[in-house]
Design an enzyme around this catalytic site. Structure first.
Site, PDB file in Angstrom:
ATOM      1  N   ASP A   1      -2.525   3.577  14.094  1.00  0.00           N
ATOM      2  CA  ASP A   1      -3.572   4.328  13.206  1.00  0.00           C
ATOM      3  C   ASP A   1      -4.719   4.066  13.869  1.00  0.00           C
ATOM      4  OD1 ASP A   1      -1.565   4.674  11.714  1.00  0.00           O
ATOM      5  OD2 ASP A   1      -1.355   2.483  10.809  1.00  0.00           O
TER       6      ASP A   1
ATOM      7  N   LYS B   1      -4.001  -2.137   4.266  1.00  0.00           N
ATOM      8  CA  LYS B   1      -2.823  -1.627   3.409  1.00  0.00           C
ATOM      9  C   LYS B   1      -1.476  -1.884   3.519  1.00  0.00           C
ATOM     10  CE  LYS B   1      -3.176   2.823   5.176  1.00  0.00           C
ATOM     11  NZ  LYS B   1      -1.502   3.286   4.762  1.00  0.00           N
ATOM     12  N   SER B   2      -1.535  -2.217   4.598  1.00  0.00           N
ATOM     13  CA  SER B   2       0.554  -2.220   5.063  1.00  0.00           C
ATOM     14  C   SER B   2       0.182  -3.948   3.847  1.00  0.00           C
ATOM     15  CB  SER B   2      -0.138  -3.094   6.282  1.00  0.00           C
ATOM     16  OG  SER B   2       0.552  -1.715   7.497  1.00  0.00           O
TER      17      SER B   2
HETATM   18  C1  S3P Z   1       2.868   1.354   8.238  1.00  0.00           C
HETATM   19  C2  S3P Z   1       3.400   1.539   9.905  1.00  0.00           C
HETATM   20  C3  S3P Z   1       2.875   2.488  10.864  1.00  0.00           C
HETATM   21  C4  S3P Z   1       1.202   2.613   9.906  1.00  0.00           C
HETATM   22  C5  S3P Z   1       0.724   3.366   8.629  1.00  0.00           C
HETATM   23  C6  S3P Z   1       1.438   1.640   8.042  1.00  0.00           C
HETATM   24  C7  S3P Z   1       3.607  -0.143   7.730  1.00  0.00           C
HETATM   25  O1  S3P Z   1       3.313   3.265  10.313  1.00  0.00           O
HETATM   26  O2  S3P Z   1       1.252   4.281  11.092  1.00  0.00           O
HETATM   27  O3  S3P Z   1      -0.037   3.909   8.685  1.00  0.00           O
HETATM   28  O4  S3P Z   1       2.560  -0.444   6.320  1.00  0.00           O
HETATM   29  O5  S3P Z   1       4.041  -0.121   8.017  1.00  0.00           O
HETATM   30  P1  S3P Z   1       4.971   3.559  10.753  1.00  0.00           P
HETATM   31  O6  S3P Z   1       6.205   2.943  10.733  1.00  0.00           O
HETATM   32  O7  S3P Z   1       5.571   4.741  11.105  1.00  0.00           O
HETATM   33  O8  S3P Z   1       4.637   3.363  12.521  1.00  0.00           O
END
Ligand code: S3P
Length: 438
Positions: free
Chosen positions: A320, A24-25
């Site tokens: 997560d 996803k990221s």
């Molecule tokens: C993500 C960062 C995380 C994660 C989120 C996806 C990202 O959040 O919990 O599901 O894609 O950069 P945070 O940056 O709030 O820690």
């Protein structure tokens, strides 16, 4: 989102091999960054979850041509200064990554835009990006002084600067680096820089001058308009999605599950470390590099688990995954303590409260604390009616819990899995072996 309910019972055997969907990221980033690249890119194994589709829709509303055919996406980059003023409010849906990264990318543009999202997203903290962006000269308005969405970004020239990150958040870090692309000097980040590093890897591969050291990141705005270069790639499998199967297999007495092509970036593999510490039987094969990321196939076999402590530097590497790791802990002998994880309260739901309440309904002994939970594991779980609060990861964690629970578990609002793992229920059916199946 339609309110569907799913009813599940324990499964005698778990077997099989799954290619979990794209990360996803990385899917968000590769679309957003290529949208401002100087040329066209082709992305395969893109995650077609609702969150990443929100990113595509927002970039299209900013004038970028993006064509998607299943999990293959073509992005026709417009360059850093080629985005168009949107004619509508940008709807980021449920996606924190979309709203926070876009706020950074839009801060230095020559137009204004308003970003919003669903009720969950509108309740999540935004000052963590708004405040440091303002220090680079950004002009951002938002509900409650910029604490919450909707956010209106009035694009304007930005300055470089030094910013100390006070929260270990890849979204905040990425928003500042994206703003830095249009700043008049380098942006230097110190403090809590240790979080997932996909932005750093991708921007460097796109030709951006980025120096990464222990505890310090410096981005130099590109002086020449050939940057960023477009970057075509295959998105590796999402370790956060794979963790549902790793936990399911590890805690089930009759299980062997392989997840293939999973991203094994060390900023994302905290769950594997925790499961190993709990005594899980894990092997990793076919380790290789795909594009900017290490990947491999991970096989987990079932067996007894023991309790562990999860805190400190581990937390950003598995934030997560904590809802489903709580399920592993409920099935492990002894008391597991999760601490330093107050960030869980700022996710799609308040995951300290929702995990404790919903796993509690299944008979797990989960005591919420200010920054985590304490889980007395080893008791039998029993089926019950539970609720996902529209939180995709909670719905999937509860589904995993049902696999060893006595009786029927019904999960309300189960459709929320479409946010990050649209094929979750099919994959669950695929590995669930009922009597007579081999
Ligand atoms: C993500 C960062 C995380 C994660 C989120 C996806 C990202 O959040 O919990 O599901 O894609 O950069 P945070 O940056 O709030 O820690």
């Amino acid at each position: 989102m339609a309110e569907t309910q799913v009813a599940l019972t324990a499964v005698p055997r778990l077997r099989g091999s799954l290619a979990v969907p794209g990360d996803k990221s990385i899917s968000h980033r590769v679309v957003m960054f290529n949208a401002v690249a100087e040329g066209n890119a082709r992305i395969t194994n893109f995650l077609t979850g609702a969150d990443c589709l929100s990113t595509i829709a927002c970039m299209q509303a900013l004038g970028v041509r993006i064509e998607r055919n299943g999990d293959e996406v073509q992005v026709f980059g417009r360059g850093l200064r080629g985005l168009q003023p949107p004619t509508t409010v940008l709807d980021c849906g449920n996606s924190g990554t979309t709203i926070r990264l876009l706020t950074g990318l839009l801060a230095g543009q020559a137009f204004s835009a308003t970003l919003t999202g669903d009720e969950s997203l509108r309740s999540r903290p935004m000052l963590r990006v708004v405040e440091p962006l303002r220090r680079l000269g950004a002009e951002i308005e938002g509900a409650d002084g910029g604490k919450r969405a909707p956010l209106t970004v009035h694009g304007r020239p930005l300055r470089g600067g030094k910013i100390e990150l006070t929260v270990a958040s890849a979204q905040v870090k990425s928003a500042l680096l994206l703003a830095g692309l249009l700043a008049d000097g380098p942006v230097e980040l110190t403090g809590k820089t240790a979080s997932r590093d996909h932005t750093e890897r991708l921007l460097a591969a796109m030709g951006i001058d980025l120096r990464v050291e222990q505890g310090r990141i410096v981005l130099y705005p590109p002086a020449h308009p050939v940057f960023p270069y477009p970057l075509s790639l295959r998105v590796p499998g999402d370790p956060s999605s794979a963790t549902f199967w790793w936990v399911a297999a590890a805690m089930h007495p009759e299980a062997e599950i392989t997840t293939t092509g999973v991203c094994l970036n060390p900023t994302r593999t905290g769950a594997l470390d925790v499961l190993r510490a709990m005594g899980a039987n894990i092997s990793v094969q076919n380790q290789r590099n795909e594009g900017q990321e290490p990947v491999g196939d991970v096989t987990v076999r079932g067996g007894p688990l023991t309790a562990t402590t999860i805190g400190g530097d581990l937390i950003p590497r598995l934030i997560d995954e904590l809802p489903v790791l709580a399920v592993a802990a409920a099935n492990a002998h002894g008391t597991t303590v999760v601490r330093d994880a107050a960030e869980l309260r700022a996710k799609e739901s308040d995951r300290i409260a929702t995990v404790a309440t919903e796993l509690g309904k299944l008979g797990a002994a989960v005591t919420p604390t200010e920054d985590g939970f304490v889980i007395d594991g080893g008791g039998e779980l029993h089926g019950a009616a539970v609720e996902s609060y529209g939180d995709h990861r909670l719905a999937m964690a509860l589904a995993v819990a049902s696999l060893t629970a006595e009786g029927t578990t019904t999960i309300a609002n189960a459709d929320s899995v479409v946010v990050s793992y649209p094929s979750f229920w099919e994959h669950l059916a695929q590995i669930s072996m009922r009597p007579g199946q081999t």
